[in-house]
Design a protein around this motif. Structure first.
Motif, PDB file in Angstrom:
ATOM      1  N   GLN A 157       0.857  -1.207  -0.195  1.00 36.33           N
ATOM      2  CA  GLN A 157      -0.166   0.063   0.161  1.00 36.33           C
ATOM      3  C   GLN A 157       0.695   1.251  -0.017  1.00 36.33           C
ATOM      4  O   GLN A 157       1.826   1.480   0.790  1.00 36.33           O
ATOM      5  CB  GLN A 157      -0.764   0.099   1.128  1.00 36.33           C
ATOM      6  N   LEU A 158       0.468   2.139  -0.744  1.00 33.12           N
ATOM      7  CA  LEU A 158       1.206   3.534  -0.828  1.00 33.12           C
ATOM      8  C   LEU A 158       0.407   4.397   0.315  1.00 33.12           C
ATOM      9  O   LEU A 158      -1.031   4.407   0.256  1.00 33.12           O
ATOM     10  CB  LEU A 158       1.046   4.117  -2.301  1.00 33.12           C
ATOM     11  N   ALA A 159       1.123   5.388   0.657  1.00 30.29           N
ATOM     12  CA  ALA A 159       0.395   6.293   1.734  1.00 30.29           C
ATOM     13  C   ALA A 159       0.761   7.842   1.347  1.00 30.29           C
ATOM     14  O   ALA A 159       2.151   7.931   0.629  1.00 30.29           O
ATOM     15  CB  ALA A 159       0.623   5.912   2.977  1.00 30.29           C
ATOM     16  N   VAL A 160       0.265   8.779   1.680  1.00 30.84           N
ATOM     17  CA  VAL A 160       0.514  10.126   1.504  1.00 30.84           C
ATOM     18  C   VAL A 160       0.983  10.781   2.908  1.00 30.84           C
ATOM     19  O   VAL A 160      -0.071  10.415   3.737  1.00 30.84           O
ATOM     20  CB  VAL A 160      -0.536  11.101   1.151  1.00 30.84           C
ATOM     21  N   THR A 161       1.966  10.970   2.898  1.00 36.11           N
ATOM     22  CA  THR A 161       2.779  11.427   4.450  1.00 36.11           C
ATOM     23  C   THR A 161       3.114  12.843   4.376  1.00 36.11           C
ATOM     24  O   THR A 161       3.681  12.975   3.224  1.00 36.11           O
ATOM     25  CB  THR A 161       3.874  10.439   4.995  1.00 36.11           C
ATOM     26  N   PRO A 162       3.237  13.524   5.483  1.00 39.01           N
ATOM     27  CA  PRO A 162       3.775  14.907   5.703  1.00 39.01           C
ATOM     28  C   PRO A 162       5.309  14.894   5.151  1.00 39.01           C
ATOM     29  O   PRO A 162       5.988  13.896   5.554  1.00 39.01           O
ATOM     30  CB  PRO A 162       3.599  15.378   6.640  1.00 39.01           C
ATOM     31  N   ASP A 163       5.881  15.775   4.308  1.00 35.35           N
ATOM     32  CA  ASP A 163       7.131  15.831   3.828  1.00 35.35           C
ATOM     33  C   ASP A 163       8.084  16.019   5.225  1.00 35.35           C
ATOM     34  O   ASP A 163       7.879  16.888   5.898  1.00 35.35           O
ATOM     35  CB  ASP A 163       7.304  16.792   2.961  1.00 35.35           C
ATOM     36  N   PRO A 164       9.059  15.179   5.399  1.00 38.05           N
ATOM     37  CA  PRO A 164       9.921  15.478   6.984  1.00 38.05           C
ATOM     38  C   PRO A 164      10.440  16.742   7.003  1.00 38.05           C
ATOM     39  O   PRO A 164      10.531  17.373   8.009  1.00 38.05           O
ATOM     40  CB  PRO A 164      10.904  14.260   6.950  1.00 38.05           C
ATOM     41  N   THR A 165      11.023  17.308   5.533  1.00 40.07           N
ATOM     42  CA  THR A 165      11.782  18.618   5.624  1.00 40.07           C
ATOM     43  C   THR A 165      10.573  19.618   5.943  1.00 40.07           C
ATOM     44  O   THR A 165      10.900  20.849   6.519  1.00 40.07           O
ATOM     45  CB  THR A 165      12.297  18.864   4.228  1.00 40.07           C
ATOM     46  N   ASN A 166       9.374  19.576   5.570  1.00 41.45           N
ATOM     47  CA  ASN A 166       8.424  20.523   6.012  1.00 41.45           C
ATOM     48  C   ASN A 166       7.007  19.841   5.676  1.00 41.45           C
ATOM     49  O   ASN A 166       6.593  19.563   4.663  1.00 41.45           O
ATOM     50  CB  ASN A 166       8.360  21.646   4.830  1.00 41.45           C
TER      51      ASN A 166
END
Lengths: 399, 670
Positions: free
Chosen positions: B243-252
């Motif tokens: 499964q893919l997921a949309v996660t917050p970009d760790p840099t921002n």
């Protein structure tokens, strides 16, 4: 056997795609024709959009500059007319002064001339304090906290700061004039030196003239008279040191000293002293008229005192008038310059508008022709779709 | 020679023709089905039997149903379609971005121009309160347009995140469907026939996945198809899908990245590996186009606000008592965001933090930066500018830091690109921070001055030429250029000769001389003393004097308003500090906006062109596939008739065989 097969559903799809894209182009052209603009958003032509943006900014800027030019124009028009009024008033004062020199006048008659001159002086003060219609004053220079000229014991003082305020255009265009320079800084004397009757009641000295500019020094000179031995002689002192003495005196004869030349007329008494000092730019219009009024109001003046008063006052009034005329011509030439600036601004505005229009406006003729072309193409596509979709083998097979 | 042979031939023939008709019917039924490959029945002769008199044929056999597909064409079509989807996603999103930067009177550039031009009216009559009111309302318009544009950009960012989530949800569903199909197909592998329709379905699903993110496929011997994305990360292998997921970009965290769930742990997929497909287009738009637009907008906002506030502070307002002007604008400050993986302390907060201060708003660049500890030198840091990759080294120097450009070793002083950096705490060697000096400037821009009397129209100092001056020198301009200016100090300039030499004296308010000295004036160069610059027209003569004193009547002075008007021509956006200390020009506010909108316009244009080209390529590839595996209804109609006739003929054979059998029976019964 290889056949160039056409998949039915693909054929329909691609025909429909074609129709959609033609319709899209047609709509776009229609939108352009309705708005009259070729460039509605930046992606229509980025370079042209940037050009149009800069041209628009220039247009706005010239509009703002034109308002500034108008403000300066109004100010200078007011200034020029105020100075015109001032010149006329000074002319009237001059005529009054000339007529007051009439030897046959009595003290009362001279006093009435003095009163008239006083009235002119008061009018001149109100001209100097003329408002500019926007809450400020025409002669306020770089700012005054109220009327720039204030009448106080000791004479009229200038409350404003020297210089002038400019409007926000690329070349300096003034909104005000330096009142101190116009009204309080005329040349004393004849512009090079000032002659002064220190204490003589029987003789008077004229304004003098320059005969040899190279010989003029910055010194002060005294002409002292003595009547020792029955002859009237005078000695010349330069900065307090005697240069010559025992010069014979003839009334009305020219006396020349170091490039200056002046005439003393009348019968100077023993110890009478006349002075010359270098000119300064410190003559106030109001002081000039005030001293004229004071002199004329004094009773029992005797012929030579009146002569002296008239001579001095005319000299002063002429200098003041010259200063005011020079300011008036500055205002006049500024108004001419403003016409030129206005013309240039109009040309700039036109050029900016043309530039903007050529960058983003639609060439209607081109657009109409391409609209027609697209319309025809769209019609052809629609017709061909309608025709081809009827063709199918199934139509010809009966069960 | 038996009638049963004829009968079986007839039966076989009928069956074969019926099968063909059935398949043709299936083709016709599925003519519009996307991804359907045309099927044909493979017939083969049943061979002959040697009867001694020769080989007699036994009829026809149906071998199998074959679908017309070409793997190579399919693969080409998938790739082309994936690229087309990516370009289309980017192009349509860029068209939305374009609406944030309209040309003409509704744009940000027009508002800034109006605001600066309004100071011309104020310069005409500095005491006029209606001119001041116009300036305030123009200022509100400027702040409004900047913050609206910033807000639109934030909404576009949210839209991207939401589109990514939708795409990923679709992709996950399709991936699990592919996995199911894989297991179904593998289960059927035992039989010698090929499950054509399942294969079609799987191919179509993989193409759909490819439209979302580019995939590569590897067929394995058990009939399953392995689907891989991002340069080798498996999405579907055998009967299992990830499964893919949309996660917050760790840099921002305002940006999103795609992660893949592997045994319950989420691994971030680097955006550079996700080429092709809508998701890749969205990521490129989010990471390049949106960031660039936001930074360019913020750079303009920060530079305009910074300079206006600075000039306002140099001037005198109409307050009672009159004082230095207060700021007109406030913009969002510079932001330093720690990476989500940075070292944390015991309480769960970050162990270190970075703060930024803007020292010169005109030198801010439209870029984000990355700050990391220098691996070579402990205590040093490396700051990388993201737009062009230029790196700066940051070394401790007294209480602050000294910046050096790494490419040529040039020393930049204690600030770089208009900002200073402060580090709190100690950074772990793997920590990193994202620095956004201008990214948040525009969205929070506001007008903070509400009182018309607060506009500083008057200059704090006035220059007056001496009344007795004999030369032709007049004051061209007088401007305060530094905060070191003390308006209470009067400056007396006395020209000692005709070639511009002068002596000056600075006197304070109580009459004490604070400093004096000599200088030489040259035409075109300003006289710079006490934090001001005085420009002269004409030529001063010996003995001329000029005095610069505190403005006596601020209500009628327009010097500061003239300075504000001068901002129209000042290149205040993006100035460059050279090594030798000179400032290289940036752009004027108008030119900066024209640049931004042209920049976005070019992006949109090129994205549209890419999209047109890749769509055309995709259509061509699709045409090639359709040629091979598409259904042509006319062809199917013809075949239907063909097999119908064949069936009728075969039925006739059966009839004849039956008649012969009847005849034999009749013969046998006598």
């Amino acid at each position: 056997m290889t056949v160039d097969r056409i998949s039915t559903s693909f054929a329909y799809d691609s025909a429909l795609n074609n129709l959609m894209s033609r319709q899209d182009n047609l709509t776009q052209t229609q939108e352009q024709m309705t708005s009259g603009k070729r460039v509605v958003k930046a992606s229509d032509d980025p370079a042209a959009a940037a050009r149009a943006e800069r041209a628009r900014a220039l247009e706005d800027r010239t509009t703002a500059s034109q308002k500034a030019v108008d403000a300066s124009n109004n100010a200078m028009t007011l200034t020029e007319s105020a100075l015109g009024d001032a010149s006329e008033l000074l002319q009237q004062a001059r005529e009054l002064m000339v007529s007051a020199g009439d030897a046959s006048y009595s003290d009362d008659e001279r006093a009435s001339k003095a009163t008239a001159i006083k009235a002119i002086r008061d009018q001149l003060l109100s001209v100097a304090n003329r408002p500019d219609g926007q809450g400020g004053y025409v002669f306020s220079g770089q700012g005054s906290g109220g009327a720039p000229f204030v009448d106080q014991p000791g004479g009229v003082a200038y409350q404003g700061v020297g210089g002038s305020i400019n409007v926000a255009t690329d070349e300096p265009l003034p909104l005000t004039l330096d009142g101190g320079n116009v009204w309080l800084s005329a040349n004393t004397g004849n512009g090079v030196f000032v002659t002064n009757n220190v204490n003589s009641g029987n003789a008077w000295i004229d304004s003098g003239r320059v005969t040899s500019p190279d010989l003029i020094t910055n010194s002060s000179y005294d002409i002292q008279f003595s009547t020792a031995g029955g002859d009237t002689t005078y000695s010349v002192l330069k900065d307090g040191n005697t240069v010559s003495s025992g010069n014979p005196f003839t009334s009305g004869q020219e006396i020349s000293v170091d490039g200056m030349s002046f005439t003393i007329s009348g019968a100077p008494a023993d110890g009478d002293d006349f002075q010359t000092t270098p000119s300064t730019k410190s003559l106030s219009v109001f002081d000039a008229l005030d001293s004229a009024v004071a002199q004329l109001s004094k009773p029992d003046q005797g012929g030579s005192r009146v002569q002296q008063a008239v001579e001095d006052s005319l000299r002063n009034i002429d200098q003041c008038n010259s200063q005011i005329s020079s300011a008036r011509s500055f205002a006049g030439t500024t108004l001419q310059r403003l016409d030129g600036v206005k013309g240039r601004l109009d040309a700039t505005e036109l050029s900016a508008q043309t530039s903007r229009s050529s960058a983003e406006d639609l060439d209607m003729v081109k657009a109409l022709s391409s609209f027609n072309q697209q319309q025809t193409g769209y019609q052809a596509a629609l017709q061909s779709y309608a025709t081809i979709q009827k063709l199918s083998l199934f139509n010809y097979l009966n069960a | 020679m038996s009638s049963s042979a004829l009968m079986s031939i007839g039966v076989r023939a009928m069956f074969a023709n019926y099968a063909s008709m059935q398949t043709t019917g299936h083709n016709i039924a599925n003519a519009q089905t996307p991804g359907y490959s045309r099927q044909t029945v493979q017939l083969a002769s049943s061979g002959g039997q040697n009867t001694g008199d020769g080989f007699f044929g036994k009829g026809v056999d149906v071998v199998t149903v074959k679908r017309a597909s070409d793997d190579f064409l399919e693969a080409q079509s998938q790739t082309a379609s994936s690229m087309a989807a990516m370009d289309d996603a980017r192009s349509s999103n860029l068209e939305q971005l374009e609406t944030v930067f309209p040309p003409g009177d509704t744009g940000v550039g027009a508002a800034v121009g109006n605001f600066m031009n309004a100071f011309v009216d104020l310069a005409n009559s500095p005491a006029d309160s209606s001119a001041r009111q116009v300036i305030l309302s123009d200022a509100a318009e400027v702040a409004d347009r900047f913050s609206t544009a910033g807000g639109q950009l934030d909404r576009l960012q949210n839209g991207v995140s939401s589109d990514l989530r939708n795409s990923v949800a679709q992709l996950n569903q399709m991936a699990s469907q592919v996995a199911t199909l894989n297991s179904d197909i593998a289960a059927l592998r035992g039989s010698s026939a090929v499950p054509n329709d399942l294969l079609d379905q799987r191919d179509e699903l993989i193409k759909q996945i490819g439209n979302l993110v580019k995939v590569s496929t590897i067929a394995s011997s058990d009939g399953t198809m392995g689907v891989f994305i991002a340069g080798g990360q498996r999405l579907v292998l055998g009967a299992e899908s990830q499964q893919l997921a949309v996660t917050p970009d760790p840099t921002n965290s305002s940006r999103s990245v795609i992660s893949i769930s592997d045994s319950g742990i989420l691994h971030e997929l680097p955006g550079s590996l996700l080429v092709g497909g809508t998701i890749s287009g969205l990521l490129q738009y989010q990471n390049e186009d949106l960031v660039s637009a936001r930074n360019q907008l913020g750079q303009m906002a920060a530079a305009v606000s910074g300079r206006v506030n600075q000039i306002q502070a140099f001037g005198i307002d109409l307050g009672s008592p009159p004082g230095a002007g207060n700021p007109v604008f406030a913009v969002g400050g510079p932001v330093a965001t720690p990476n989500a993986h940075n070292l944390r302390d015991a309480a769960g907060g970050f162990a270190s933090s970075v703060s930024l201060t803007v020292t010169d708003a005109t030198q801010l660049k439209a870029s984000d930066y990355t700050l990391t500890p220098d691996p070579a030198t402990s205590g040093n840091y490396i700051v990388t500018r993201q737009t062009d990759g230029v790196q700066f080294s940051m070394a401790p120097n007294g209480g602050s830091y000294a910046f050096t450009r790494l490419s040529d070793g040039a020393a930049m002083g204690d600030s770089m690109d208009g900002m200073q950096i402060t580090i709190n705490g100690t950074l772990d060697p793997n920590d990193s921070f994202e620095l956004q000096p201008v990214g948040r400037a525009a969205v929070s821009m506001a007008r903070v001055l509400d009182n018309p009397a607060g506009i500083a129209a008057a200059a704090p100092i006035t220059a007056v030429t001496g009344v007795a001056n004999t030369g032709t020198a007049t004051v061209a301009s007088l401007a305060v250029v530094s905060t070191s200016n003390d308006p209470t100090i009067s400056t007396a300039i006395n020209f000692t000769d005709a070639s511009g030499d002068y002596s000056y004296t600075l006197t304070d308010a109580s009459g004490n001389v604070t400093s004096s000295g000599n200088g030489t004036w040259t035409a075109g160069q300003p006289i710079a003393l006490n934090g001001f610059e005085l420009n002269l027209n004409g030529v001063p003569a010996s003995g001329d004097t000029i005095s610069v004193v505190k403005t006596a009547h601020p209500e009628s002075n327009n010097g500061n308003a003239l300075a504000m008007v001068g901002l129209r021509d000042e290149t205040l956006v993006g100035q460059d500090m050279q090594i030798d200390g000179t400032l290289q020009d940036g752009e004027t506010a108008t030119d900066a906006y024209a640049s931004v909108l042209a920049n976005v316009g070019v992006r949109v244009q090129s994205a549209k062109t890419s999209s047109t080209l890749s769509t055309a390529a995709s259509q061509q590839a699709d045409a090639a596939v359709a040629d091979k595996s598409g259904v042509n209804l006319d062809e199917e109609a013809g075949r239907l008739i063909q097999f119908q006739q064949g069936y009728q003929a075969a039925a006739k054979v059966l009839q004849v065989a039956q008649a012969i059998f009847d005849t034999l029976l009749q013969m046998a019964s006598h």
